[in-house]
Design a protein around this motif. Structure first.
Motif, short mmCIF file in Angstrom:
data_model
loop_
_atom_site.label_atom_id
_atom_site.label_comp_id
_atom_site.label_asym_id
_atom_site.label_seq_id
_atom_site.Cartn_x
_atom_site.Cartn_y
_atom_site.Cartn_z
N MET A 39 0.90 -1.18 0.21
CA MET A 39 0.10 -0.17 -0.07
C MET A 39 0.92 1.33 -0.03
O MET A 39 1.93 1.31 0.68
CB MET A 39 -0.97 0.11 1.10
CG MET A 39 -2.05 -0.91 1.41
SD MET A 39 -3.13 -0.72 2.66
CE MET A 39 -4.24 0.42 2.24
N GLY A 40 0.44 2.07 -0.82
CA GLY A 40 1.30 3.49 -0.93
C GLY A 40 0.53 4.32 0.27
O GLY A 40 -0.40 3.89 0.89
N ALA A 41 1.32 5.32 0.69
CA ALA A 41 1.04 6.45 1.80
C ALA A 41 -0.35 7.08 1.86
O ALA A 41 -1.17 7.11 2.62
CB ALA A 41 2.00 7.10 2.06
N TYR A 42 -0.77 7.51 0.58
CA TYR A 42 -1.86 7.95 0.26
C TYR A 42 -3.33 6.81 0.35
O TYR A 42 -4.23 7.30 0.68
CB TYR A 42 -2.02 8.80 -0.95
CG TYR A 42 -1.31 10.08 -0.65
CD1 TYR A 42 -2.07 11.21 0.04
CD2 TYR A 42 0.14 10.30 -0.79
CE1 TYR A 42 -1.42 12.36 0.33
CE2 TYR A 42 0.62 11.47 -0.44
CZ TYR A 42 -0.03 12.40 -0.05
OH TYR A 42 0.63 13.78 0.33
N GLU A 43 -2.81 5.64 -0.38
CA GLU A 43 -3.91 4.45 -0.09
C GLU A 43 -4.07 4.24 1.43
O GLU A 43 -5.04 3.87 1.91
CB GLU A 43 -3.27 3.36 -0.97
CG GLU A 43 -4.36 2.23 -0.99
CD GLU A 43 -3.67 1.04 -1.48
OE1 GLU A 43 -4.57 0.06 -1.76
OE2 GLU A 43 -2.58 1.00 -2.20
N LEU A 44 -2.82 4.19 2.18
CA LEU A 44 -3.06 4.16 3.63
C LEU A 44 -4.03 5.21 4.28
O LEU A 44 -4.85 4.89 4.97
CB LEU A 44 -1.75 3.90 4.32
CG LEU A 44 -1.06 2.67 4.42
CD1 LEU A 44 0.34 2.79 4.61
CD2 LEU A 44 -1.59 1.92 5.56
N LEU A 45 -3.69 6.48 3.73
CA LEU A 45 -4.32 7.74 4.56
C LEU A 45 -5.79 7.60 4.17
O LEU A 45 -6.65 7.64 5.05
CB LEU A 45 -3.90 8.86 3.82
CG LEU A 45 -4.51 10.23 4.26
CD1 LEU A 45 -4.50 10.37 5.67
CD2 LEU A 45 -3.91 11.41 3.46
N ASP A 46 -6.29 7.23 2.93
CA ASP A 46 -7.61 6.97 2.54
C ASP A 46 -8.33 5.82 3.50
O ASP A 46 -9.43 6.06 3.99
CB ASP A 46 -7.88 6.37 1.18
CG ASP A 46 -7.68 7.78 0.21
OD1 ASP A 46 -7.62 8.73 0.65
OD2 ASP A 46 -7.45 7.35 -1.05
N ALA A 47 -7.61 4.64 3.66
CA ALA A 47 -7.98 3.60 4.57
C ALA A 47 -8.20 4.24 5.87
O ALA A 47 -9.26 3.78 6.92
CB ALA A 47 -7.15 2.41 4.44
N LEU A 48 -7.30 4.79 6.60
CA LEU A 48 -7.27 5.27 7.89
C LEU A 48 -8.49 6.37 8.09
O LEU A 48 -8.85 6.56 9.14
CB LEU A 48 -5.89 6.00 8.25
CG LEU A 48 -5.59 6.50 9.48
CD1 LEU A 48 -5.63 5.33 10.63
CD2 LEU A 48 -4.15 7.23 9.47
N LYS A 49 -8.61 7.22 7.18
CA LYS A 49 -9.75 8.09 7.29
C LYS A 49 -11.22 7.57 7.56
O LYS A 49 -12.12 8.10 7.88
CB LYS A 49 -9.76 9.01 6.16
CG LYS A 49 -8.64 10.12 6.05
CD LYS A 49 -8.91 11.14 5.12
CE LYS A 49 -7.93 12.27 5.11
NZ LYS A 49 -8.14 13.52 3.95
N GLU A 50 -11.08 6.27 7.18
CA GLU A 50 -12.46 5.62 7.39
C GLU A 50 -12.78 5.53 8.79
O GLU A 50 -14.16 5.38 9.30
CB GLU A 50 -12.46 4.13 6.82
CG GLU A 50 -12.40 4.03 5.26
CD GLU A 50 -12.30 2.67 4.68
OE1 GLU A 50 -12.52 1.76 5.30
OE2 GLU A 50 -12.10 2.53 3.52
N THR A 51 -11.80 5.52 9.61
CA THR A 51 -12.04 5.48 11.02
C THR A 51 -11.41 6.70 11.89
O THR A 51 -11.94 7.23 13.11
CB THR A 51 -11.51 4.31 11.90
OG1 THR A 51 -10.11 4.21 11.57
CG2 THR A 51 -12.05 3.10 11.29
N GLU A 52 -10.40 7.49 11.37
CA GLU A 52 -9.90 8.64 11.75
C GLU A 52 -10.04 9.75 10.87
O GLU A 52 -9.15 10.03 9.99
CB GLU A 52 -8.40 8.37 11.93
CG GLU A 52 -8.10 7.28 12.78
CD GLU A 52 -8.41 7.24 14.16
OE1 GLU A 52 -8.44 8.65 14.76
OE2 GLU A 52 -8.95 6.13 14.70
N SER A 53 -11.03 10.61 10.83
CA SER A 53 -11.47 11.38 9.75
C SER A 53 -10.70 12.59 9.80
O SER A 53 -10.42 13.26 8.64
CB SER A 53 -12.98 11.92 10.02
OG SER A 53 -13.05 12.41 11.12
N SER A 54 -9.85 12.94 11.04
CA SER A 54 -8.89 13.85 10.79
C SER A 54 -7.60 13.79 10.58
O SER A 54 -6.80 14.46 10.56
CB SER A 54 -8.87 14.73 12.25
OG SER A 54 -8.37 13.47 13.36
#
Length: 154
Positions: A39-54
């Motif tokens: 996973m790339g960093a921005y793909e990780l960011l998108d996945a993380l935003k599902e639970t951590e919107s900020s």
């Protein structure tokens, strides 16, 4: 080893070293454990935003730096992506087999390769501190699919 066992092992590993395995770091590691490919960093960011919107890019990069430092993940240089390491806590040479078709990544260790590299480095007066080798090609499943598609074309 299942993901929950690896998360518990990572928590204990950090505790033993006096490091904070924050909920955010844990979540990033958990996302990578759940993904069977890089996973790339921005793909990780998108996945993380599902639970951590900020969550912001800097948040992900700081978590990745921590996870890399403790050996919980590896960075694939050729694709600028990250994969979970399932046997952290030891210093090991890393080789990756990366499928260019499906993106699957297999982590392998070849002691023979490491000793050959170390010997050649010594001959040049060089000391190897880390070693990562990436080989690109096709995994067994993609080879089969490609062969099957070739046969159907005839």
């Amino acid at each position: 080893m299942n993901n929950s066992t690896l998360l518990n092992k990572a928590r204990a590993f950090c505790e033993q070293r006096g490091a904070r395995f924050t909920p955010l770091r844990e979540k990033v590691y958990e996302i990578l454990l759940g993904k069977h490919g890089p996973m790339g960093a921005y793909e990780l960011l998108d996945a993380l935003k599902e639970t951590e919107s900020s969550a912001k890019p800097a948040t992900v990069y700081r978590a990745l730096d921590f996870l890399l430092e403790f050996g919980f993940i590896h960075r694939l240089e050729s694709t600028n992506a990250f994969v979970a390491c399932h046997h952290f806590g030891c210093n090991h040479p890393v080789q990756f087999l990366i499928c260019d078709s499906c993106g699957d990544v297999a982590e392998i260790q070849s002691k023979g390769l490491q000793s050959t590299l170390d010997k050649q480095a010594q001959e040049h007066g060089f000391s190897v501190t880390t070693q990562t080798i990436e080989a690109h090609g096709l995994c067994a499943d993609c080879q089969k699919a490609e062969a099957s598609a070739s046969q159907e074309a005839f």
